[in-house]
Design a protein around this motif. Structure first.
Motif, mmCIF file in Angstrom:
data_model
loop_
_atom_site.group_PDB
_atom_site.id
_atom_site.type_symbol
_atom_site.label_atom_id
_atom_site.label_comp_id
_atom_site.label_asym_id
_atom_site.label_seq_id
_atom_site.Cartn_x
_atom_site.Cartn_y
_atom_site.Cartn_z
ATOM 1 N N TYR A 1 8.369 -22.328 31.886
ATOM 2 C CA TYR A 1 9.713 -22.382 30.990
ATOM 3 C C TYR A 1 10.846 -22.704 32.070
ATOM 4 C CZ TYR A 1 13.717 -21.038 27.679
ATOM 5 O OH TYR A 1 14.691 -21.014 27.140
ATOM 6 N N SER B 1 11.332 -13.308 12.092
ATOM 7 C CA SER B 1 10.944 -12.806 13.529
ATOM 8 C C SER B 1 9.334 -12.449 13.127
ATOM 9 C CB SER B 1 11.669 -11.404 13.635
ATOM 10 O OG SER B 1 11.425 -10.659 12.873
ATOM 11 N N ARG C 1 7.061 -21.450 15.669
ATOM 12 C CA ARG C 1 8.352 -21.617 16.278
ATOM 13 C C ARG C 1 8.812 -20.268 16.902
ATOM 14 N NH1 ARG C 1 13.222 -23.566 13.362
ATOM 15 N NH2 ARG C 1 12.278 -22.295 11.984
ATOM 16 N N VAL D 1 13.384 -16.812 14.895
ATOM 17 C CA VAL D 1 13.847 -17.920 14.912
ATOM 18 C C VAL D 1 14.741 -18.022 13.597
ATOM 19 C CG1 VAL D 1 12.312 -19.305 15.912
ATOM 20 C CG2 VAL D 1 11.967 -18.953 13.498
ATOM 21 N N GLU E 1 6.476 -19.805 20.152
ATOM 22 C CA GLU E 1 7.136 -20.401 21.176
ATOM 23 C C GLU E 1 8.153 -19.643 21.583
ATOM 24 O OE1 GLU E 1 9.639 -24.676 21.824
ATOM 25 O OE2 GLU E 1 8.013 -24.597 20.485
ATOM 26 N N ASN E 2 9.047 -19.154 20.822
ATOM 27 C CA ASN E 2 10.174 -18.343 21.238
ATOM 28 C C ASN E 2 9.661 -16.704 21.942
ATOM 29 O OD1 ASN E 2 12.341 -15.893 20.004
ATOM 30 N ND2 ASN E 2 13.280 -17.530 21.149
ATOM 31 N N LYS F 1 8.691 -17.941 25.525
ATOM 32 C CA LYS F 1 9.730 -18.021 26.545
ATOM 33 C C LYS F 1 10.601 -16.679 26.848
ATOM 34 C CE LYS F 1 11.172 -22.392 24.354
ATOM 35 N NZ LYS F 1 12.532 -23.086 23.604
ATOM 36 N N GLY G 1 9.034 -12.735 18.684
ATOM 37 C CA GLY G 1 9.918 -13.803 18.803
ATOM 38 C C GLY G 1 10.647 -13.931 17.495
#
Length: 194
Positions: free
Chosen positions: A46, A158, A97, A83, A100-101, A104, A81
């Motif tokens: 990342y 979330s 998504r 979004v 992915e968050n 990271k 995570g």
């Protein structure tokens, strides 16, 4: 009184060494057979690029890395995570998504961190400084979804995941880890003969 001759002791030592090698190699063969069913390890990186102290770009890289020797000591870590929900998105898209968050955030918290900088000079003066902060690690899929939540007031989706993760080892350990990988591969080759 029975005495054991020298050739008999040599044979016993050889059998003992082979048995120990087979016992030690058993988990490796089991792991290798599981890895052949699909990709076992993914390398993660990342990058956060900033210019003059402002974030200008981020990039998450995730590639298969079954042969990467720099990852060791995987542990299961719960990570969250979240979004902003986009109208029309499916639950699967929101979950992807959020995953992915979560990766990271996991890399930022637990990954191997490195920093590189470059400055641009114009007319003999420093015009700007670009900095890239990189976080590196490895993950073994799949990531188990523990829970999901949606807040309609804030439109925030979330999810909490269990990830089998490890940061990359520090570069001073790479030589030793590479040697250990070569030994494991040699044992796997030896076991495959039987």
């Amino acid at each position: 009184m029975n005495t054991i001759t020298m050739p008999a002791i040599t044979k016993l030592n050889s059998v003992f060494i082979i048995l120990i090698a087979l016992l030690l190699a058993q988990p490796l063969v089991t792991a290798a057979s599981g890895a052949s069913q699909g990709i076992g390890i993914y390398y993660l990186r990342y990058d956060i690029k900033s210019s003059n102290n402002r974030v200008v770009d981020t990039k998450l890289l995730m590639v298969p890395a079954d042969n990467d020797f720099r990852a060791e000591n995987f542990t299961t870590i719960a990570t969250r995570g979240s979004v902003t929900a986009v109208p029309g998105d499916s639950t699967r898209e929101r979950l992807d998504r959020a995953k992915e968050n979560a990766l990271k955030l996991l890399l930022e918290e637990k990954g191997l961190k490195s920093v590189s900088t470059a400055s641009s000079v114009f007319s003999g003066k420093t015009a700007g400084i670009d900095t890239v902060v990189s976080y590196e690690g490895a993950v073994i899929p799949p990531m188990e979804t523990l829970s999901t939540a949606y807040d309609p007031r804030t439109q925030c989706f979330s999810a909490v995941f269990n990830a089998r993760f490890t940061p990359l080892a520090f570069p001073d350990r790479w030589k030793l880890l590479h040697f250990k990988t070569k030994i494991k591969q040699a044992l796997q080759g030896f076991i495959s003969l039987f």
